[in-house]
Design a protein around this motif. Structure first.
Motif, PDB file in Angstrom:
ATOM      1  N   ILE A  34       0.843  -1.190   0.000  1.00  0.00           N
ATOM      2  CA  ILE A  34       0.000   0.000   0.000  1.00  0.00           C
ATOM      3  C   ILE A  34       0.883   1.246   0.000  1.00  0.00           C
ATOM      4  CG2 ILE A  34      -1.757   1.310   1.232  1.00  0.00           C
ATOM      5  CD1 ILE A  34      -2.835  -1.204  -0.011  1.00  0.00           C
ATOM      6  N   TRP A  35       1.769   1.334   0.980  1.00  0.00           N
ATOM      7  CA  TRP A  35       2.770   2.383   1.025  1.00  0.00           C
ATOM      8  C   TRP A  35       3.958   1.846   1.794  1.00  0.00           C
ATOM      9  CZ3 TRP A  35       4.159   4.574   5.814  1.00  0.00           C
ATOM     10  CH2 TRP A  35       3.291   4.312   6.874  1.00  0.00           C
ATOM     11  N   ASN A  36       5.035   2.635   1.886  1.00  0.00           N
ATOM     12  CA  ASN A  36       6.291   2.150   2.477  1.00  0.00           C
ATOM     13  C   ASN A  36       6.843   0.964   1.693  1.00  0.00           C
ATOM     14  OD1 ASN A  36       8.294   2.588   4.480  1.00  0.00           O
ATOM     15  ND2 ASN A  36       7.608   0.760   5.571  1.00  0.00           N
ATOM     16  N   ILE A  37       6.629   0.999   0.383  1.00  0.00           N
ATOM     17  CA  ILE A  37       7.093  -0.081  -0.480  1.00  0.00           C
ATOM     18  C   ILE A  37       8.610  -0.063  -0.539  1.00  0.00           C
ATOM     19  CG2 ILE A  37       7.004  -1.000  -2.834  1.00  0.00           C
ATOM     20  CD1 ILE A  37       4.243   0.413  -3.076  1.00  0.00           C
ATOM     21  N   SER A  38       9.226  -1.225  -0.374  1.00  0.00           N
ATOM     22  CA  SER A  38      10.691  -1.374  -0.373  1.00  0.00           C
ATOM     23  C   SER A  38      11.363  -0.465   0.651  1.00  0.00           C
ATOM     24  CB  SER A  38      11.271  -1.100  -1.768  1.00  0.00           C
ATOM     25  OG  SER A  38      10.736  -1.981  -2.708  1.00  0.00           O
ATOM     26  N   GLY A  39      10.639  -0.168   1.736  1.00  0.00           N
ATOM     27  CA  GLY A  39      11.232   0.639   2.799  1.00  0.00           C
ATOM     28  C   GLY A  39      11.226   2.120   2.549  1.00  0.00           C
ATOM     29  N   GLU A  40      10.504   2.583   1.533  1.00  0.00           N
ATOM     30  CA  GLU A  40      10.404   4.008   1.240  1.00  0.00           C
ATOM     31  C   GLU A  40       9.028   4.507   1.675  1.00  0.00           C
ATOM     32  OE1 GLU A  40      11.072   7.631   0.519  1.00  0.00           O
ATOM     33  OE2 GLU A  40      12.678   6.230  -0.008  1.00  0.00           O
ATOM     34  N   PRO A  41       8.919   5.289   2.781  1.00  0.00           N
ATOM     35  CA  PRO A  41       7.594   5.709   3.277  1.00  0.00           C
ATOM     36  C   PRO A  41       6.740   6.394   2.222  1.00  0.00           C
ATOM     37  CG  PRO A  41       9.282   6.184   4.901  1.00  0.00           C
ATOM     38  CD  PRO A  41      10.005   5.739   3.669  1.00  0.00           C
ATOM     39  N   CYS A  42       7.284   7.375   1.513  1.00  0.00           N
ATOM     40  CA  CYS A  42       6.520   8.098   0.494  1.00  0.00           C
ATOM     41  C   CYS A  42       6.564   7.324  -0.818  1.00  0.00           C
ATOM     42  CB  CYS A  42       7.070   9.508   0.322  1.00  0.00           C
ATOM     43  SG  CYS A  42       6.727  10.578   1.739  1.00  0.00           S
ATOM     44  N   SER A  43       5.764   6.281  -0.887  1.00  0.00           N
ATOM     45  CA  SER A  43       5.686   5.441  -2.074  1.00  0.00           C
ATOM     46  C   SER A  43       4.288   4.860  -2.156  1.00  0.00           C
ATOM     47  CB  SER A  43       6.727   4.313  -2.011  1.00  0.00           C
ATOM     48  OG  SER A  43       6.509   3.496  -0.868  1.00  0.00           O
ATOM     49  N   GLY A  44       3.964   4.277  -3.299  1.00  0.00           N
ATOM     50  CA  GLY A  44       2.655   3.649  -3.463  1.00  0.00           C
ATOM     51  C   GLY A  44       1.518   4.641  -3.299  1.00  0.00           C
TER      52      GLY A  44
END
Length: 331
Positions: A59-69
C-alpha cells in the motif's frame, strides 16, 4: 583462462555499485526516484515502531520508502479506512517528499511518541479511536502547517498545552471524548481560521476565554458536557458563519445573549441542561435558517414568544418555568 568468463576487479566493482544504486535509490527514473526527507523517515519509522504497527503490504512504504505507493497517489484519501494506518506525502518540489498526512485509527495503545512532533510538514493528523494515554506535549506547537487535527476518542489527559495556539493555519480541531482537565487555553483564540471545534466530553471546564471573540470563522461548535461555566458570551453573536452550536450539559447561567439574533446561518442550537435564566429572545424563533432549537432543562421563565419561523421544525422547551402555549406552526 576462458576470457569470456573473466571480469576484472574494476568491472566487478562497477556491477556492485550499479546494484547498490538501484537497491537504495528505490527506482531511479522519473517521479519514483523521489525519497522521503531523511529526518521525517526516521521519525515516522520510530513512531510506528513504538506503537507496534506497520504499513499494510504493497500500500505504502514499499521497499522501505515511506513516500511510495498510495502515499503519493492524489486519489487516495486519509478518510479511506482501507489504508489504515496511512500517510500522505507531498513530492511537489521534485527532489524530496514530505509527510503531510497521518491517519491511525483503532490500532494503538500507549502514549504519543515525541518523534511525532518532528513531522513539521503535517497538515492532517487523525488519531481518533485509539487508546492513547498521557498528556499532549507542548511540542504539538511545532506543527505550524496543521489544518486538521483530530485526537478524539482517546484517554489523553492533563491540561491542554497553550502551544496549540501556534497552529494558526488550523481549520478543524477535534478533542472530544477525552480525559483532559483544566480550562481552555486563551491562546486558542489565535486560531482565527478555525471552522470546526469539537470538545464534547473532553474533561475541560471553566469559562469560554474572551479571546474566542476572534474566532469569527467558526461554522460548527460541539462543546457539550464540558462543565463550562459563567455566562454564554455575547461575542458568540458575532460568529456570523455559525451553522451549529451545541452547548448542552454545561453549567452556564444568566440569559441567552440577545446578540444571537445575528446568527442568520444557524440551523441547530442546543443549550439544554444548563442553568440559563430569563426570557427566551423572540428573535430565536424567527431566525430564517434555524430548524432545531433545544432549550430544555434550564431555568427559563416568562411567556413563550408568539411567532415561529417556518424553518423551525424541532423545538424542546421542556422542564423550564415558562408560561403560555407554544403557538401553532405556520402552514
Amino acid at each position: 583462462m576462458g576470457g569470456s568468463s573473466f571480469s576484472s576487479p574494476l568491472m566487478q566493482a562497477s556491477s556492485i555499485a550499479t546494484a547498490v544504486t538501484v537497491f537504495f535509490g528505490f527506482f531511479l527514473d522519473g517521479a519514483e526516484s523521489l525519497t522521503t526527507h531523511p529526518s521525517e523517515a526516521r521519525a515516522i519509522n520510530s513512531v510506528f515502531k513504538k506503537w507496534g504497527i506497520s504499513a499494510k503490504p504493497n500500500i505504502w512504504n514499499i521497499s522501505g520508502e515511506p513516500c511510495s505507493g498510495e502515499a503519493i497517489n492524489n486519489a487516495a484519501s486519509l478518510l479511506d479506512r482501507k489504508y489504515n494506518p496511512f500517510i500522505k506525502c507531498d513530492c511537489s518540489n521534485d527532489e524530496t517528499c514530505h509527510i503531510t498526512g497521518l491517519m491511525v485509527n483503532e490500532l494503538v495503545v500507549g502514549e504519543i511518541p515525541e518523534e511525532l512532533w518532528n513531522l513539521t510538514y503535517l497538515s492532517h493528523l487523525n488519531l481518533n479511536y485509539n487508546h492513547l494515554t498521557g498528556s499532549l506535549s507542548p511540542a504539538v506547537g511545532n506543527l505550524t502547517r496543521m489544518k486538521y487535527l483530530v485526537l478524539g476518542f482517546n484517554a489523553l489527559s492533563g491540561e491542554l498545552p497553550k502551544e496549540l495556539g501556534n497552529l494558526t493555519e488550523l481549520l478543524s480541531l477535534g478533542l472530544g471524548k477525552t480525559n483532559f482537565s483544566g480550562s481552555i487555553p486563551s491562546e486558542l483564540g489565535n486560531l482565527v481560521k478555525l471552522k470546526k471545534l469539537h470538545i464534547d466530553s473532553s474533561g475541560l471546564s471553566g469559562q469560554i476565554p474572551p479571546t474566542f471573540a476572534n474566532l469569527i470563522n467558526l461554522e460548527r461548535v460541539w462543546a457539550s458536557d464540558v462543565e463550562l461555566t459563567g455566562k454564554i458570551p455575547d461575542f458568540i453573536g458575532n460568529w456570523s458563519k455559525l451553522t451549529l452550536l451545541k452547548l448542552q450539559g454545561n453549567s452556564f447561567e444568566g440569559k441567552i445573549p440577545s446578540s444571537f439574533s445575528n446568527l442568520k446561518s444557524l440551523t441547530d442550537l442546543d443549550l439544554s441542561f444548563n442553568s440559563i435564566t430569563g426570557q427566551i429572545p423572540e428573535s430565536l424563533f424567527n431566525l430564517s435558517s434555524l430548524s432545531s432549537l433545544f432549550l430544555g432543562n434550564n431555568k427559563l421563565s416568562r411567556p413563550i414568544p408568539t411567532q415561529i419561523s417556518q424553518s423551525l421544525l424541532n423545538i424542546d422547551l421542556s422542564y423550564n418555568n415558562l408560561s403560555g402555549r407554544l403557538p401553532s406552526w405556520p402552514n
